[in-house]
Design a protein around this motif. Structure first.
Motif, short mmCIF file in Angstrom:
data_model
loop_
_atom_site.label_atom_id
_atom_site.label_comp_id
_atom_site.label_asym_id
_atom_site.label_seq_id
_atom_site.Cartn_x
_atom_site.Cartn_y
_atom_site.Cartn_z
N VAL A 24 -15.48 29.03 -26.33
CA VAL A 24 -15.17 27.69 -26.83
C VAL A 24 -16.30 26.73 -26.45
N LEU A 25 -16.74 26.80 -25.22
CA LEU A 25 -17.86 25.95 -24.78
C LEU A 25 -19.12 26.26 -25.57
N GLN A 26 -19.35 27.54 -25.81
CA GLN A 26 -20.53 27.94 -26.57
C GLN A 26 -20.46 27.39 -28.00
N GLY A 27 -19.29 27.43 -28.60
CA GLY A 27 -19.13 26.88 -29.94
C GLY A 27 -19.36 25.38 -29.98
N LEU A 28 -18.95 24.70 -28.92
CA LEU A 28 -19.20 23.25 -28.85
C LEU A 28 -20.70 22.96 -28.81
N GLY A 29 -21.44 23.77 -28.06
CA GLY A 29 -22.89 23.60 -28.02
C GLY A 29 -23.57 24.03 -29.29
N GLY A 30 -23.11 25.13 -29.87
CA GLY A 30 -23.72 25.65 -31.08
C GLY A 30 -23.41 24.85 -32.33
N GLY A 31 -22.31 24.10 -32.31
CA GLY A 31 -21.91 23.35 -33.49
C GLY A 31 -22.89 22.27 -33.91
N GLY A 32 -23.64 21.75 -32.98
CA GLY A 32 -24.61 20.71 -33.33
C GLY A 32 -25.97 21.23 -33.71
N LEU A 33 -26.21 22.53 -33.50
CA LEU A 33 -27.56 23.05 -33.75
C LEU A 33 -27.95 23.04 -35.23
N GLN A 34 -27.08 23.52 -36.11
CA GLN A 34 -27.44 23.61 -37.52
C GLN A 34 -27.65 22.23 -38.16
N PRO A 35 -26.69 21.29 -38.02
CA PRO A 35 -26.94 19.99 -38.67
C PRO A 35 -28.12 19.23 -38.09
N MET A 36 -28.32 19.34 -36.78
CA MET A 36 -29.45 18.63 -36.19
C MET A 36 -30.77 19.27 -36.58
N ALA A 37 -30.80 20.59 -36.70
CA ALA A 37 -32.02 21.27 -37.13
C ALA A 37 -32.43 20.77 -38.52
N GLN A 38 -31.46 20.67 -39.41
CA GLN A 38 -31.77 20.21 -40.77
C GLN A 38 -32.18 18.75 -40.77
N ALA A 39 -31.52 17.93 -39.97
CA ALA A 39 -31.88 16.50 -39.91
C ALA A 39 -33.28 16.31 -39.32
N ILE A 40 -33.59 17.09 -38.29
CA ILE A 40 -34.92 16.99 -37.68
C ILE A 40 -36.00 17.43 -38.66
N LEU A 41 -35.72 18.49 -39.42
CA LEU A 41 -36.68 18.91 -40.44
C LEU A 41 -36.89 17.82 -41.48
N ALA A 42 -35.82 17.19 -41.92
CA ALA A 42 -35.94 16.13 -42.92
C ALA A 42 -36.74 14.95 -42.37
N ASP A 43 -36.58 14.66 -41.09
CA ASP A 43 -37.34 13.56 -40.47
C ASP A 43 -38.80 13.91 -40.26
N THR A 44 -39.08 15.19 -40.03
CA THR A 44 -40.42 15.62 -39.65
C THR A 44 -41.37 15.74 -40.84
N PHE A 45 -40.85 16.18 -41.97
CA PHE A 45 -41.71 16.46 -43.13
C PHE A 45 -41.67 15.32 -44.13
N ARG A 46 -42.84 15.10 -44.75
CA ARG A 46 -42.91 14.12 -45.84
C ARG A 46 -42.07 14.64 -47.00
N PRO A 47 -41.58 13.76 -47.86
CA PRO A 47 -40.71 14.19 -48.96
C PRO A 47 -41.31 15.31 -49.83
N GLU A 48 -42.61 15.27 -50.05
CA GLU A 48 -43.21 16.31 -50.90
C GLU A 48 -43.33 17.65 -50.19
N GLN A 49 -43.16 17.70 -48.87
CA GLN A 49 -43.22 18.96 -48.13
C GLN A 49 -41.84 19.51 -47.76
N ARG A 50 -40.81 18.71 -47.94
CA ARG A 50 -39.47 19.10 -47.49
C ARG A 50 -38.96 20.35 -48.17
N GLY A 51 -39.23 20.50 -49.44
CA GLY A 51 -38.76 21.69 -50.17
C GLY A 51 -39.27 22.97 -49.53
N LEU A 52 -40.55 23.01 -49.24
CA LEU A 52 -41.15 24.18 -48.60
C LEU A 52 -40.61 24.36 -47.19
N ALA A 53 -40.45 23.27 -46.46
CA ALA A 53 -39.94 23.36 -45.08
C ALA A 53 -38.52 23.93 -45.07
#
Length: 155
Positions: free
Chosen positions: A105-134
């Motif tokens: 249960v604790l592991q799921g609480l920690g793991g639950g934020g990994l996927q959405p934050m990974a995608q949000a960080i990628l969107a913040d990191t790459f310019r719009p024209e690079q996001r598709g490739l990223a």
């Protein structure tokens, strides 16, 4: 002085953390019969190892955006990695099914934020024209499993 950062290095780090969570689910699924035998429980009881993780993971997913807004994406992502890793260690040393379920249960609480934050960080990191490739590179990480891992995860 401005610091230049390599967006592809950020993408690799973020994708590896998110991949760790996907890999954990696959490993737990394959290892269920061994866990049942080692813990002296039935196969039906051992499926709670998966259920407990998925339920707690599903609780965190929808509130991840709010938590990241309050604490910051990077801080929340790093906390999720640390919490997920620590709870993974605790799962590995769990002496009984009850403790294993608690740690999952604790592991799921920690793991639950990994996927959405990974995608949000990628969107913040790459310019719009690079996001598709990223995002294409990010989405291809499950292909890094060996074929035997993909078969077992599929059924």
């Amino acid at each position: 002085m401005s610091v230049t950062r390599n967006p592809w290095l950020i993408a690799v780090v973020v994708a590896m953390a998110a991949f760790m969570e996907i890999l954990d689910t696959s490993i737990a699924n394959v290892a269920l019969p061994y866990m049942a035998g080692n813990l002296g429980v039935s196969n039906d009881e051992s499926t709670w190892v998966l259920t407990s993780y998925l339920v707690s993971n599903a609780i965190v997913l929808p509130i991840s955006g709010w938590v990241a807004g309050v604490f910051g994406r990077k801080r929340f992502f790093m906390a999720c990695i640390a919490f997920f890793t620590l709870s993974s260690l605790l799962c590995g040393i769990a002496p009984s099914l009850g403790f294993l379920l608690l740690f999952r249960v604790l592991q799921g609480l920690g793991g639950g934020g990994l996927q959405p934050m990974a995608q949000a960080i990628l969107a913040d990191t790459f310019r719009p024209e690079q996001r598709g490739l990223a995002f294409a590179v990010y989405a291809s990480r499950p292909l890094l499993h060996r074929p035997s891992d993909r078969r077992s995860a599929a059924g």
